[in-house]
Design a protein around this motif. Structure first.
Motif, PDB file in Angstrom:
ATOM      1  N   UNK A 219       0.827  -1.207   0.000  1.00  0.00           N
ATOM      2  CA  UNK A 219       0.000   0.000   0.000  1.00  0.00           C
ATOM      3  C   UNK A 219       0.866   1.264   0.000  1.00  0.00           C
ATOM      4  N   UNK A 220       1.953   1.247   0.764  1.00  0.00           N
ATOM      5  CA  UNK A 220       2.837   2.415   0.815  1.00  0.00           C
ATOM      6  C   UNK A 220       3.521   2.645  -0.524  1.00  0.00           C
ATOM      7  N   UNK A 221       3.946   1.570  -1.180  1.00  0.00           N
ATOM      8  CA  UNK A 221       4.586   1.702  -2.494  1.00  0.00           C
ATOM      9  C   UNK A 221       3.570   2.139  -3.550  1.00  0.00           C
ATOM     10  N   UNK A 222       2.379   1.551  -3.508  1.00  0.00           N
ATOM     11  CA  UNK A 222       1.346   1.883  -4.502  1.00  0.00           C
ATOM     12  C   UNK A 222       0.901   3.334  -4.390  1.00  0.00           C
ATOM     13  N   UNK A 223       1.032   3.924  -3.210  1.00  0.00           N
ATOM     14  CA  UNK A 223       0.608   5.315  -3.002  1.00  0.00           C
ATOM     15  C   UNK A 223       1.486   6.306  -3.756  1.00  0.00           C
ATOM     16  N   UNK A 224       2.620   5.846  -4.311  1.00  0.00           N
ATOM     17  CA  UNK A 224       3.474   6.739  -5.112  1.00  0.00           C
ATOM     18  C   UNK A 224       2.977   6.844  -6.552  1.00  0.00           C
ATOM     19  N   UNK A 225       2.016   5.986  -6.946  1.00  0.00           N
ATOM     20  CA  UNK A 225       1.425   6.040  -8.292  1.00  0.00           C
ATOM     21  C   UNK A 225       0.303   7.070  -8.219  1.00  0.00           C
ATOM     22  N   UNK A 226       0.588   8.299  -8.631  1.00  0.00           N
ATOM     23  CA  UNK A 226      -0.313   9.411  -8.321  1.00  0.00           C
ATOM     24  C   UNK A 226      -0.936  10.097  -9.525  1.00  0.00           C
ATOM     25  N   UNK A 227      -0.434   9.795 -10.723  1.00  0.00           N
ATOM     26  CA  UNK A 227      -0.936  10.496 -11.910  1.00  0.00           C
ATOM     27  C   UNK A 227      -1.265   9.508 -13.019  1.00  0.00           C
ATOM     28  N   UNK A 228      -1.977  10.024 -14.001  1.00  0.00           N
ATOM     29  CA  UNK A 228      -2.302   9.209 -15.179  1.00  0.00           C
ATOM     30  C   UNK A 228      -1.019   8.696 -15.840  1.00  0.00           C
TER      31      UNK A 228
END
Length: 321
Positions: free
Chosen positions: A55-64
């Motif tokens: 979840x912490x790593x996935x939270x860096x995927x922030x834009x299209x």
């Protein structure tokens, strides 16, 4: 090299530590350094720590464009291992957590698929997933979002998350809505929960495939039913070993499922977290389970025949084996 196909991989879980760091830097995102064991490895010791790290790593995927990059990067890695088709689980819930709209989320993934096809000839499609431990209302909201916003690359619906939370019956409305709209569905079952989780999913949900399903090996009647009904199993040996279900690949029952006549596929699940790839899964299966080139080709055919994409694409892909 045998051509390969994958049906069970979580898109947000394909981002490598290097890519996660890159996106965090570009987006000015806070990044917990304890999620890394080394430059190339994530740090976690049990399933719950894995979920937190994920979840912490996935939270860096922030834009299209982040989603385009993650998709393209993963499909490029797969193509280098002679993979011709990948169905990726995408999570609108993860996108929503960082304030991204469903359409931007999808458009980014689609752009990555298009770019990878152009550069490598690999094909990708999307299975939108809900998160089981978020509950039935959130699952139904995701299903309504998918059906009200059709996209040509979205070919199915699935559910991951904590199997111990809620009952498959609770998600019947979401799955039947997707089925009524013409989508095929799959569900994580029989990974950490036992055979009863698989039976409950088959009874309550209109699923076409089972994600994992490995613990069916503990119930001979269920194993026979899965074989007789030709229900595809999205098996992930490397993942199951990494998360402690089995001591080693040698102890994993993949070969037993084959010998029982089950329709098996090979998948990487969350490859950088489990030090694997779809190519590694094929390579290790051949070595440890004594699989021939014909066996491996049949596993790819199983995956393509069980894919949720349209029949025309399926036929084209099968002709490449």
């Amino acid at each position: 090299m045998v051509k390969k196909a994958e049906l069970h991989v979580h898109l947000e879980g394909t981002a490598t530590p290097a890519l996660v760091r890159q996106m965090a830097s570009q987006n000015g995102a806070m990044l917990d350094p304890t999620i890394f064991k080394s430059d190339g490895e994530f740090a976690w010791t049990d399933f719950w720590e894995f979920l937190d790290c994920y979840d912490k790593a996935a939270a860096t995927i922030m834009t299209k464009d982040d989603y385009r990059l993650v998709t393209y990067d993963y499909l490029a890695r797969c193509a280098r291992e002679n993979t011709i088709y990948v169905e990726m689980f995408s999570s609108p819930d993860h996108a929503a957590e960082v304030g991204m709209s469903y359409t931007d989320h999808l458009d980014g993934i689609a752009a990555g698929i298009d770019d990878a096809r152009k550069d490598f000839g690999i094909e990708g499609r999307i299975i939108v997933t809900c998160v089981r431990h978020f509950g039935a209302e959130r699952a139904l909201a995701v299903a309504k979002l998918v059906t009200s916003t059709p996209h040509p690359y979205v070919v199915g619906f699935g559910m991951g998350g904590d199997e111990s939370r809620f009952h498959p019956d609770d998600f019947s409305a979401a799955f039947h809505l997707m089925k009524k709209a013409g989508y095929q569905t799959t569900n994580h079952a029989g990974e950490f929960a036992g055979p009863e989780s698989i039976r409950a999913s088959l009874a309550a949900l209109p699923i076409s495939r089972i994600g994992h399903g490995v613990r069916a090996i503990e119930d001979n009647d269920l194993l026979e039913e899965l074989a007789d009904r030709h229900i595809p199993l999205e098996l992930c040996p490397g993942s199951n070993v990494a998360t402690g279900l089995y001591e080693s690949r040698e102890k994993h029952p993949f070969r037993q499922f084959m010998d029982a006549g089950c329709l098996v596929t090979l998948n990487s699940d969350d490859p950088p977290y489990f030090a694997t790839s779809v190519g590694q899964e094929y390579e290790q299966a051949a070595k440890i389970y004594g699989l021939s080139e014909t066996d491996l080709k049949n596993i790819t055919r199983n995956a393509l025949s069980s894919a949720f994409c349209d029949e025309e694409l399926k036929a084209r892909l099968l002709s490449r084996i």
